[in-house]
Design a protein around this motif. Sequence first.
Motif, PDB file in Angstrom:
ATOM      1  N   ASN A  47      13.575  47.900  17.452  1.00 47.67           N
ATOM      2  CA  ASN A  47      14.685  48.495  18.232  1.00 47.67           C
ATOM      3  C   ASN A  47      14.718  47.839  19.725  1.00 47.67           C
ATOM      4  O   ASN A  47      15.594  48.617  20.631  1.00 47.67           O
ATOM      5  CB  ASN A  47      14.553  50.046  18.368  1.00 47.67           C
ATOM      6  CG  ASN A  47      14.991  50.839  17.033  1.00 47.67           C
ATOM      7  OD1 ASN A  47      15.767  50.359  16.444  1.00 47.67           O
ATOM      8  ND2 ASN A  47      13.960  51.391  16.572  1.00 47.67           N
ATOM      9  N   VAL A  48      13.945  47.003  20.010  1.00 49.80           N
ATOM     10  CA  VAL A  48      13.816  46.402  21.416  1.00 49.80           C
ATOM     11  C   VAL A  48      14.963  45.168  21.567  1.00 49.80           C
ATOM     12  O   VAL A  48      14.948  44.211  20.672  1.00 49.80           O
ATOM     13  CB  VAL A  48      12.358  46.177  21.956  1.00 49.80           C
ATOM     14  CG1 VAL A  48      12.240  45.485  23.067  1.00 49.80           C
ATOM     15  CG2 VAL A  48      11.461  47.255  21.620  1.00 49.80           C
ATOM     16  N   THR A  49      15.673  45.355  22.525  1.00 53.66           N
ATOM     17  CA  THR A  49      16.625  44.363  22.767  1.00 53.66           C
ATOM     18  C   THR A  49      16.338  43.748  24.200  1.00 53.66           C
ATOM     19  O   THR A  49      16.445  44.787  25.077  1.00 53.66           O
ATOM     20  CB  THR A  49      18.135  44.543  22.710  1.00 53.66           C
ATOM     21  OG1 THR A  49      18.344  45.028  21.111  1.00 53.66           O
ATOM     22  CG2 THR A  49      19.017  43.585  22.932  1.00 53.66           C
ATOM     23  N   LEU A  50      16.198  42.329  24.235  1.00 52.15           N
ATOM     24  CA  LEU A  50      16.202  42.014  25.699  1.00 52.15           C
ATOM     25  C   LEU A  50      16.995  40.747  25.877  1.00 52.15           C
ATOM     26  O   LEU A  50      17.275  40.056  25.011  1.00 52.15           O
ATOM     27  CB  LEU A  50      14.642  41.273  26.005  1.00 52.15           C
ATOM     28  CG  LEU A  50      13.503  42.190  25.814  1.00 52.15           C
ATOM     29  CD1 LEU A  50      12.309  41.357  25.855  1.00 52.15           C
ATOM     30  CD2 LEU A  50      13.553  43.292  27.039  1.00 52.15           C
ATOM     31  N   MET A  51      17.636  40.740  27.201  1.00 52.18           N
ATOM     32  CA  MET A  51      18.716  39.676  27.425  1.00 52.18           C
ATOM     33  C   MET A  51      17.737  38.690  28.398  1.00 52.18           C
ATOM     34  O   MET A  51      17.353  39.368  29.349  1.00 52.18           O
ATOM     35  CB  MET A  51      19.896  40.062  27.848  1.00 52.18           C
ATOM     36  CG  MET A  51      20.598  40.888  26.535  1.00 52.18           C
ATOM     37  SD  MET A  51      22.261  41.568  27.311  1.00 52.18           S
ATOM     38  CE  MET A  51      21.884  42.839  28.428  1.00 52.18           C
ATOM     39  N   PHE A  52      18.090  37.362  28.382  1.00 48.24           N
ATOM     40  CA  PHE A  52      17.783  36.520  29.298  1.00 48.24           C
ATOM     41  C   PHE A  52      18.780  35.716  29.758  1.00 48.24           C
ATOM     42  O   PHE A  52      19.733  35.207  29.208  1.00 48.24           O
ATOM     43  CB  PHE A  52      16.619  35.630  28.661  1.00 48.24           C
ATOM     44  CG  PHE A  52      15.529  36.580  28.383  1.00 48.24           C
ATOM     45  CD1 PHE A  52      14.316  36.901  29.029  1.00 48.24           C
ATOM     46  CD2 PHE A  52      15.386  36.601  26.755  1.00 48.24           C
ATOM     47  CE1 PHE A  52      13.182  37.460  28.776  1.00 48.24           C
ATOM     48  CE2 PHE A  52      14.166  37.471  26.553  1.00 48.24           C
ATOM     49  CZ  PHE A  52      13.307  37.928  27.403  1.00 48.24           C
ATOM     50  N   GLU A  53      18.851  35.538  31.113  1.00 47.13           N
ATOM     51  CA  GLU A  53      19.942  34.654  31.729  1.00 47.13           C
ATOM     52  C   GLU A  53      19.267  33.571  32.734  1.00 47.13           C
ATOM     53  O   GLU A  53      18.402  34.012  33.418  1.00 47.13           O
ATOM     54  CB  GLU A  53      20.727  35.352  32.408  1.00 47.13           C
ATOM     55  CG  GLU A  53      22.352  34.842  32.917  1.00 47.13           C
ATOM     56  CD  GLU A  53      23.475  35.479  33.369  1.00 47.13           C
ATOM     57  OE1 GLU A  53      24.245  35.029  33.749  1.00 47.13           O
ATOM     58  OE2 GLU A  53      23.094  36.932  33.028  1.00 47.13           O
TER      59      GLU A  53
END
Length: 125
Positions: A47-53
């Motif tokens: 259930n863990v979502t991370l976004m990287f930019e």
Amino acid sequence: MESLSPNIYVHDMNNTIAFYRILGFSPVMTVPENGENPVWAMMKNGNVTLMFESFKSIEGRLPEISRTDGGSLLLYINVKDIRGLFASIKDKVTVLSGLEKTFYGATEFVIKDCNGYVLSFAEHE
């Protein structure tokens, strides 16, 4: 509110994706979609979502977003089977604090990711 998915700015997207794969995260989406030289990626584990930019993707657009590696951010991630997770990654990452029982009853360990961010993993047994 329903969820929180931090968008974390990094210098090296490919290295970041490879590091988070070690932690069991899988890319859900990248820009560009073919995954070659991505400037943005969404990764998920349970259930863990991370976004990287990448910082390059916002160059000149959002001058307010700047920092030195690591910044002052700690991500606190609840997990199941903390001992198994620790055993599977401890020799592949920088461990800042090994398995410890906290005063509030959680078992935790702390690592530093490839960008200098601090990740604290916890299981409330």
